[in-house]
Design an enzyme around this catalytic site. Structure first.
Site, PDB file in Angstrom:
ATOM      1  N   ARG A  62       0.821  -1.218   0.000  1.00  0.00           N
ATOM      2  CA  ARG A  62       0.000   0.000   0.000  1.00  0.00           C
ATOM      3  C   ARG A  62       0.848   1.259   0.000  1.00  0.00           C
ATOM      4  NH1 ARG A  62      -2.967  -3.924   2.704  1.00  0.00           N
ATOM      5  NH2 ARG A  62      -1.575  -3.650   4.474  1.00  0.00           N
ATOM      6  N   GLU A  99       4.885 -11.147  14.774  1.00  0.00           N
ATOM      7  CA  GLU A  99       4.362 -11.820  15.958  1.00  0.00           C
ATOM      8  C   GLU A  99       4.798 -13.296  15.968  1.00  0.00           C
ATOM      9  OE1 GLU A  99       0.205 -11.217  16.279  1.00  0.00           O
ATOM     10  OE2 GLU A  99       0.075 -12.168  18.260  1.00  0.00           O
TER      11      GLU A  99
HETATM   12  P1  5GP Z   1       4.231  -2.922  11.645  1.00  0.00           P
HETATM   13  O1  5GP Z   1       5.455  -3.440  10.956  1.00  0.00           O
HETATM   14  O2  5GP Z   1       4.324  -1.470  11.976  1.00  0.00           O
HETATM   15  O3  5GP Z   1       3.859  -3.765  12.839  1.00  0.00           O
HETATM   16  O4  5GP Z   1       3.014  -3.133  10.659  1.00  0.00           O
HETATM   17  C1  5GP Z   1       2.813  -2.245   9.608  1.00  0.00           C
HETATM   18  C2  5GP Z   1       2.698  -2.989   8.312  1.00  0.00           C
HETATM   19  O5  5GP Z   1       1.634  -3.917   8.371  1.00  0.00           O
HETATM   20  C3  5GP Z   1       2.388  -2.028   7.194  1.00  0.00           C
HETATM   21  O6  5GP Z   1       3.103  -2.402   6.025  1.00  0.00           O
HETATM   22  C4  5GP Z   1       0.890  -2.159   6.991  1.00  0.00           C
HETATM   23  O7  5GP Z   1       0.551  -2.131   5.633  1.00  0.00           O
HETATM   24  C5  5GP Z   1       0.529  -3.499   7.603  1.00  0.00           C
HETATM   25  N1  5GP Z   1      -0.625  -3.402   8.511  1.00  0.00           N
HETATM   26  C6  5GP Z   1      -0.708  -3.911   9.755  1.00  0.00           C
HETATM   27  N2  5GP Z   1      -1.910  -3.687  10.291  1.00  0.00           N
HETATM   28  C7  5GP Z   1      -2.621  -3.005   9.372  1.00  0.00           C
HETATM   29  C8  5GP Z   1      -3.964  -2.456   9.350  1.00  0.00           C
HETATM   30  O8  5GP Z   1      -4.767  -2.532  10.295  1.00  0.00           O
HETATM   31  N3  5GP Z   1      -4.317  -1.797   8.228  1.00  0.00           N
HETATM   32  C9  5GP Z   1      -3.475  -1.665   7.182  1.00  0.00           C
HETATM   33  N4  5GP Z   1      -3.931  -0.986   6.112  1.00  0.00           N
HETATM   34  N5  5GP Z   1      -2.233  -2.170   7.169  1.00  0.00           N
HETATM   35  C10 5GP Z   1      -1.795  -2.835   8.250  1.00  0.00           C
END
Ligand code: 5GP
Length: 175
Positions: A62, A99
């Protein structure tokens, strides 16, 4: 209603996806609505126009959508930070923990030149692991990561704070 509130109200919260207890923040509703898509891009353009930047790096998948439109609007190049195994030429990779298990992000070795000023962008910051890995990758290639940006911050997960603690500037449109 202000632009940030407008975008926030259009983001769709999907309960129990991808698993029970998790609410997914779905930005497809923002993209499919011409007004919110434009307002979203314009908020980023407003922040970054006139800043000294060379490239926008967008995170798979995205981050590609907002990042490439933004790069085009700012007259900058765009480079993809991809999931493992997608890029055809010489790559560098950075692992990060999920996780359960690990994931990694990759970039072409010649996608950034040392000293280039890069804006890193994704759709959402949860734990911050993805943006931190992407930033490390860019820094290994010699880039100056000017800011890490996202549409949505989930501050209760501490990710944006972790990215700030790593020394990066962080900008998110809403939380
Ligand atoms: P992080 O690495 O910060 O834990 O997770 C962020 C990554 O996971 C981003 O690339 C994002 O696209 C995806 N992601 C995790 N949860 C969500 C969510 O609730 N909505 C969206 N659009 N992307 C998420």
């Amino acid at each position: 209603i202000d632009p940030t509130q407008y975008i926030r109200q259009i983001i769709r919260n999907v309960p129990d996806w991808p698993k029970p207890g998790v609410t997914f923040r779905d930005i497809t509703t923002v993209l499919q609505d011409p007004r919110s898509f434009r307002v979203l891009i314009d908020l980023f353009v407003y922040r970054y126009m006139g800043q000294k930047l060379d490239l926008v790096a967008g995170v798979d998948a995205r981050g590609f959508i907002v990042g490439s439109v933004l790069a085009y609007e700012l007259n900058l190049g765009f480079v993809p930070v991809r999931k493992k195994g997608k890029l055809p030429f010489n790559t560098v990779a950075e692992e990060y923990s999920l996780e359960y298990g690990n994931a990694s992000v990759e970039m072409h070795t010649d996608s950034v030149r040392p000293g280039q000023r890069v804006l890193l962008i994704d759709d959402l910051i949860a734990t911050g692991g993805t943006l931190l890995a992407a930033a490390r990758l860019l820094q290994r290639l010699g880039a100056n990561v000017v800011e890490a940006a996202a549409i949505i911050d989930l501050p209760e997960l501490g990710g944006s704070q972790a990215v700030k603690d790593s020394g990066l500037s962080v900008y998110t449109v809403c939380s």
